[in-house]
Design an enzyme around this catalytic site. Structure first.
Site, PDB file in Angstrom:
ATOM      1  N   HIS A  61       0.816  -1.222   0.000  1.00 42.34           N
ATOM      2  CA  HIS A  61       0.000   0.000   0.000  1.00 42.34           C
ATOM      3  C   HIS A  61       0.844   1.264   0.000  1.00 42.34           C
ATOM      4  O   HIS A  61       1.875   1.359   0.651  1.00 42.34           O
ATOM      5  CB  HIS A  61      -1.035  -0.017   1.123  1.00 42.34           C
ATOM      6  CG  HIS A  61      -0.511   0.061   2.531  1.00 42.34           C
ATOM      7  ND1 HIS A  61      -0.322   1.252   3.194  1.00 42.34           N
ATOM      8  CD2 HIS A  61      -0.173  -0.910   3.401  1.00 42.34           C
ATOM      9  CE1 HIS A  61       0.117   1.007   4.423  1.00 42.34           C
ATOM     10  NE2 HIS A  61       0.215  -0.293   4.581  1.00 42.34           N
ATOM     11  N   ASP A 164       6.016   2.102   6.881  1.00 43.68           N
ATOM     12  CA  ASP A 164       4.729   1.449   6.614  1.00 43.68           C
ATOM     13  C   ASP A 164       3.934   2.259   5.583  1.00 43.68           C
ATOM     14  O   ASP A 164       3.470   3.346   5.902  1.00 43.68           O
ATOM     15  CB  ASP A 164       3.950   1.362   7.940  1.00 43.68           C
ATOM     16  CG  ASP A 164       2.560   0.745   7.814  1.00 43.68           C
ATOM     17  OD1 ASP A 164       1.824   0.797   8.804  1.00 43.68           O
ATOM     18  OD2 ASP A 164       2.241   0.227   6.731  1.00 43.68           O
ATOM     19  N   GLU A 194      -5.253   1.671   2.344  1.00 46.46           N
ATOM     20  CA  GLU A 194      -5.175   0.451   3.157  1.00 46.46           C
ATOM     21  C   GLU A 194      -5.374   0.796   4.622  1.00 46.46           C
ATOM     22  O   GLU A 194      -6.044   0.084   5.366  1.00 46.46           O
ATOM     23  CB  GLU A 194      -3.820  -0.232   2.953  1.00 46.46           C
ATOM     24  CG  GLU A 194      -3.669  -1.586   3.642  1.00 46.46           C
ATOM     25  CD  GLU A 194      -3.170  -1.489   5.081  1.00 46.46           C
ATOM     26  OE1 GLU A 194      -2.826  -0.372   5.525  1.00 46.46           O
ATOM     27  OE2 GLU A 194      -3.136  -2.518   5.757  1.00 46.46           O
ATOM     28  N   GLU A 195      -4.810   1.912   5.040  1.00 42.82           N
ATOM     29  CA  GLU A 195      -4.790   2.255   6.463  1.00 42.82           C
ATOM     30  C   GLU A 195      -6.171   2.544   7.047  1.00 42.82           C
ATOM     31  O   GLU A 195      -6.331   2.599   8.254  1.00 42.82           O
ATOM     32  CB  GLU A 195      -3.873   3.480   6.697  1.00 42.82           C
ATOM     33  CG  GLU A 195      -2.409   3.225   6.383  1.00 42.82           C
ATOM     34  CD  GLU A 195      -1.704   2.363   7.438  1.00 42.82           C
ATOM     35  OE1 GLU A 195      -2.389   1.830   8.348  1.00 42.82           O
ATOM     36  OE2 GLU A 195      -0.475   2.218   7.353  1.00 42.82           O
ATOM     37  N   ASP A 217       3.955  -6.088   3.587  1.00 42.75           N
ATOM     38  CA  ASP A 217       3.680  -4.998   4.515  1.00 42.75           C
ATOM     39  C   ASP A 217       4.659  -5.114   5.678  1.00 42.75           C
ATOM     40  O   ASP A 217       5.447  -6.050   5.754  1.00 42.75           O
ATOM     41  CB  ASP A 217       2.230  -5.080   5.015  1.00 42.75           C
ATOM     42  CG  ASP A 217       1.672  -3.723   5.394  1.00 42.75           C
ATOM     43  OD1 ASP A 217       0.440  -3.527   5.248  1.00 42.75           O
ATOM     44  OD2 ASP A 217       2.443  -2.853   5.834  1.00 42.75           O
ATOM     45  N   HIS A 303       3.691   2.616  13.303  1.00 46.56           N
ATOM     46  CA  HIS A 303       2.755   3.741  13.456  1.00 46.56           C
ATOM     47  C   HIS A 303       3.274   4.774  14.455  1.00 46.56           C
ATOM     48  O   HIS A 303       2.518   5.364  15.237  1.00 46.56           O
ATOM     49  CB  HIS A 303       1.345   3.279  13.845  1.00 46.56           C
ATOM     50  CG  HIS A 303       0.564   2.755  12.674  1.00 46.56           C
ATOM     51  ND1 HIS A 303      -0.796   2.570  12.681  1.00 46.56           N
ATOM     52  CD2 HIS A 303       0.964   2.358  11.445  1.00 46.56           C
ATOM     53  CE1 HIS A 303      -1.192   2.107  11.511  1.00 46.56           C
ATOM     54  NE2 HIS A 303      -0.136   1.951  10.728  1.00 46.56           N
TER      55      HIS A 303
END
Lengths: 329, 346, 342
Positions: A61, A164, A194-195, A217, A303
């Site tokens: 992504h 990410d 995607e998130e 990922d 994250h």
């Protein structure tokens, strides 16, 4: 690392992946037989395989988590909502950058009790004096994120906002360069959104209806202080996903990846994640279903603005993905 | 009911943990040998058998019962042969201490979930939630020995062979939802194929316990005109809620009206039961049914569907309880419903 | 200012998710004479094709949902009281003390809770959970109740449509009978280009009808016509109001299930500015609508959501401003002319 750095330094908050899509499209031009973008913004690069009776889909992504402006106070301070899974503590008191280049800082409302810390208590300050002043440069609906940067550490390890999943995108691009002819017709798909719930991959997988799918990922490691019990560690090699909370990977894919890793001396480990979701789930559920799996890159502090990887794990992931595309199931 | 019991005993013993249903396909094929005109599977763990009516352009009816059961996935291997596991589906941790399991590695091995002895428990911990990460599977082997047999990613499930109680009640693991797989098989055996006006797709679907994955794929592959999801449902028990007061094990299969399924099809099922004097019970399900009907309805351009349930006590434990008469009457209802489907007008 | 009688007719109609029959009838009667083709699909969605003066290159679809939130009877006790569950998201605090209508025969009932004199100090002021609530139809016994309704029957808030205040209206089910109304009125006009219209089922339980339409019709562009929560009431700080009554059609840039494409939003803003249509941006990321299923379907569509701001959504007394409803109608007509993305 150069490709990864270029991708990381490109603004691509969920819903705003155009710039990164341009870059990746250029990088895939020389390899792909055809490139197209669908109505959601997914970049779909097609490469004909030796056996056209089956289709393989790969997904990484392009989007990164961030924030969106929901309201401009009379004081010129901005209210925001999160875009994707933001943990307020991980993002607070950092420098932010808007899509249009404007800079600011993101803070938490003064005197907020620790238990009350939430995105709705976060404020962005761009140095504006009034609402009108702020509106000269930003508007409701504008997207922003913590300023992207990469920091080199010891032992070929790096920290960045955000690996990410630009790391996965770079992995697909590099893997494509290692494969002369894929076993099956292969779609390298760089997905959007995607998130916020694997949205892009749902549409993309539905359009392709693959037989085999592989996502790439990041995945959290369990080797930092205070981590939950788990096996994934930094430097442990490419992580072959067994499950996460959105998918239980197909046995045939896990077994194929394991066999390929052993045959080609690629360092690997198994990944079990009790949270999180990946594009793997969308691809597994497309149409009448596909055999799906994921090669993950172990990452500490996912994250956060300091996601940390071991470049050797990334290199092993690239090799494993390339082997999967070339030799397949 | 003997046939039903032996079917249930075989099916509940089949290893088919969510995400690993393929392990059961071989034996399932043998059990259903001769029943179906065509068989196919999906990558998401579904086994579909088709009974064709022989008419060109016939409509398609799905009976969906999920093949998968909740279980465990090996996540770590410790010293002294203890395994850590993660869950596949909604595991009830209160039921696990000192329970026997089977771990499917290179071969199947027995194990026991650990239990903290009373003198080591903190009195303050009485109300603390027991988490799966504090439980281990004791395999009885040394670390090097178990590592030869089992690896990370292998699956495990409860060990609890089916047994009889009084009055047609039976107990065991994974009656959710294999008792309905058995029910569908009995329905097909009872079907008068000369009366068929539609093709019947028996979808024994995977991944229901992890989000309806098998049903989503199977419905897409089948492209049906109607669907009935067969699953189990909670009945009245001493601790249940008032809206379950009228649902008893032994009172017949449960017909559910829901805001997420098709009322006309639900009514057709209810009318069919009445016509043939078959015992059924009624349920009002305001929202999601918690069954695969949820996924069948939104498949492709929409599939009218409903849900018929077998009342079952103690769901997701090793001692689930149903009554065989409920299952049998439900099978008869399914057979009649299929034969008379042509009469249904929206 | 008032809307045509069709608006009241639609708001008053009985149509909880999965039982939209009465609403479907009304809409079919309204649009069939004015559409080139009208069909009802397998699960009850209405899909209509309106021929315009010219064909349109892209397939444009307008979508609104026929169902409203409501209740389903789950249990009748020995005294004949009917216990229920909610269908769609209804806030517990709006349920007690209200009138309902139940089932085929629209039997009237009331939902209340323990009288204040009988409450303990802890219970005072606290909304009872839905499980504790029950409907009273004035029956003498369980058997009496069972002659009139049974488990599985559905109920909605009783209709009580009224224009009030200064150009405001209150009613149940403005979400989304306003959307249905607006699309019916649009179909009755002469349109320059072809357009498709979907009146869907079961939106309140997860956009279920729309998912089928998205697959079956595969539109290129979709405009969702909805009602969205306005929290512009006393006591709510400005930045949490989402949208404001009287400030025009609400355009969303993002909610919990959809990121709306920038290009479509900019086009809508331009259309409004050029045609003197009042608009506002929704200033909160909350809720979700059918855009989600159209955007992530096998044939992903460019989506936009155009909504009326409505206070007290999912209650028996939704409140809207007539001028906002009129602005939404104006905007929809312009969108039917220009499409979503030039």
């Amino acid at each position: 690392m150069k490709t990864i750095k270029r991708y990381i330094e490109t603004f691509s908050v969920t819903g705003n992946e155009e710039e990164l899509r341009e870059l990746i499209s250029k990088d895939m031009e020389s390899y792909a037989d055809s490139i197209k973008t669908d109505a959601m913004g997914n970049l779909i690069c097609f490469k004909k395989g030796g056996d056209s009776s089956k289709k393989t889909m790969l997904a990484a992504h392009m989007d990164e988590i961030g924030f969106v402006v929901t309201f401009i106070e009379n004081s010129g301070l901005l209210r925001v909502s999160n875009v994707g899974g933001i943990r307020p503590i991980n993002s607070a008191y950092g420098e932010v950058v808007f899509k249009n280049g404007v800079k600011g800082v993101i803070v938490i409302e003064e005197n907020t009790k620790p238990g009350d810390i939430a995105v709705k208590k976060m404020i962005v300050d761009i140095g504006a004096k009034t609402k009108k002043d702020a509106e000269k440069q930003v508007s409701v609906g504008d997207f922003l994120t913590l300023t992207q940067r990469v920091t080199k550490l010891k032992n070929k390890r790096f920290a960045a906002k955000a690996f990410d999943d630009r790391l996965g995108c770079a992995a697909l691009v590099e893997a494509s360069r290692l494969v002369k002819v894929p076993k099956y017709d292969t779609f390298f798909v760089f997905t959007v959104q995607e998130e916020v719930g694997l949205r892009g991959s749902k549409a993309a997988a539905g359009g392709i209806l693959p037989d085999f799918s592989l996502a790439c990922d990041v995945t959290p490691t369990y080797d930092s202080v205070g981590s939950d019990p788990g096996e994934v560690k930094l430097g442990g090699g490419a992580a072959i996903k067994i499950k996460d909370s959105s998918v239980i990977c197909s046995k045939v894919i896990v077994d194929t990846l394991t066999r390929l890793a052993k045959e080609k001396n690629i360092k690997y480990q198994y990944e079990i994640l009790n949270a999180g979701g990946t594009d793997t789930a969308s691809m597994q559920l497309a149409g009448g279903g596909s055999y799906a799996g994921c090669v993950s890159i172990p990452t500490r502090y996912v994250h956060s603005p300091v996601e940390l990887i071991d470049l050797k794990d990334y290199e092993n992931a690239v090799a494993l993905i390339a082997a999967f595309v070339e030799e397949g199931v | 009911m003997e046939r039903l019991y032996s079917l249930a005993a075989e099916l509940t013993a089949l290893p088919s943990v969510s995400g690993f249903e393929e392990a059961a396909f071989g034996r399932l094929g043998q059990i259903t040998d001769g029943l179906f005109d065509e068989v196919f599977t999906t990558p998401t763990g579904s086994f579909v058998g088709v009974v064709k009516c022989g008419r060109p352009g016939a409509g398609r009816l799905i009976f969906d019962a999920h093949l998968d059961e909740i279980g465990f996935i090996v996540s770590q291997i410790h010293k002294d042969g203890f395994l850590s596991v993660t869950n596949a589906g909604g595991v009830d941790t209160r039921m696990l201490s000192a329970s026997a399991v089977t771990v499917y590695g290179k071969k199947a091995v027995r194990g026991v979930f650990t239990s903290i002895p009373p003198h080591l428990k903190n009195p303050d911990d009485k109300n603390k939630k027991l988490e799966l990460k504090s439980l281990y599977i004791d395999t009885g082997y040394k670390e090097e020995e178990i590592k030869e047999i089992v690896k990370i990613g292998d699956f495990a499930e409860l060990y609890s062979p089916l047994f009889r109680l009084e009055n047609g009640f039976i107990a065991g693991k994974s009656l959710d939802d294999k008792i309905c797989v058995a029910q569908i098989i009995r329905a097909v055996e009872k079907l008068d194929k000369s009366k068929l006006s539609c093709d019947l797709y028996c979808a024994f679907t995977g991944g229901e316990e992890i989000g309806g994955k098998g049903a989503t794929s199977a419905s897409y592959a089948i492209d049906a005109d109607w669907g009935v999801a067969l699953d189990v449902c909670n009945p009245k028990t001493p601790e249940s809620k008032n809206f379950l007061d009228d649902i008893t094990v032994g009172g017949g299969c449960v017909i559910s009206y829901s805001s997420t399924t098709s009322r006309f099809l639900t009514k057709a099922l209810a009318d069919c039961a009445k016509k043939h004097s078959l015992k059924t019970q009624l349920k009002g399900e305001p929202g999601r049914t918690g069954t695969n009907a949820h996924y069948i309805f939104t498949s492709r351009a929409g599939v009218p569907c409903t849900n018929l349930s077998v009342p079952l006590r103690y769901m997701h434990t090793g001692v689930e309880v149903v009554n065989l008469s409920d299952v049998f009457e439900g099978a008869v209802l399914l057979a009649k419903f299929t034969e008379e489907l042509g009469d249904i007008k929206k | 200012m008032k809307l045509t009688p069709l608006f009241k007719k639609l708001c008053d109609a009985f149509g909880p998710s999965s039982l939209e029959d009465e609403v479907r009838e009304i809409i079919l009667n309204e649009i069939t004479p004015r559409a080139a083709s009208v069909k009802v699909d397998k699960i009850g969605n209405i899909i209509a094709f309106k021929k315009g003066k010219s064909a349109r290159r892209k397939k444009l679809l307008f979508s609104s949902h026929m169902d409203e939130v409501g209740f389903m009877i789950r249990h009748i006790d020995d005294d004949g009281y009917a216990y229920f569950g909610t269908v769609g998201g209804i806030n517990e605090s709006v349920i007690p003390g209200k009138k309902v209508v139940i089932g085929e025969n629209r039997i009237p009932g009331v939902i209340s809770a323990k009288a204040i004199h009988l409450q303990t100090p802890d219970e005072r002021g606290v909304s009872p959970s839905v499980e504790k609530l029950y409907i009273d139809i004035g029956a003498k016994s369980k058997a009496d109740t069972l002659t009139r309704l049974c488990v599985g029957d559905m109920a909605t808030f009783a209709p009580d449509f009224e224009y009030f205040g200064s150009d405001r209206v209150k009613s149940k089910a403005i979400d989304d009978r306003f959307g249905c109304y607006a699309l019916c009125e649009l179909i009755k006009k002469d349109l320059p280009y072809d357009a498709f219209f979907a009146f869907t089922v079961q939106e309140e339980e997860g956009c279920r009808g729309a998912a089928a339409v998205a697959f079956g019709e595969a539109p290129d562009e979709v405009v969702i016509v909805e009602s969205t929560t306005a929290a512009d009431i006393q006591g709510v700080p400005e930045h949490q109001r989402a949208c404001v009554l009287g400030q025009g059609a609400v355009i969303s840039f993002m909610d919990n299930s959809t990121l709306y494409p920038r290009s479509a939003i900019e086009n809508i803003k331009t259309l409004c500015n050029e045609n003197n249509i009042k608009w506002q941006l929704k200033t909160l990321v909350a809720g979700g609508n059918e855009a989600r299923v159209y955007q992530t379907s096998q044939n992903p569509a460019v989506v936009a959501a155009v909504s009326a701001p409505v206070r007290y959504i999912h209650s028996p007394a939704c409140v809207a401003d007539i001028s906002d409803l009129a602005e939404v109608e104006k905007l929809l007509l312009k969108l039917a002319e220009s499409g979503l993305v030039s």
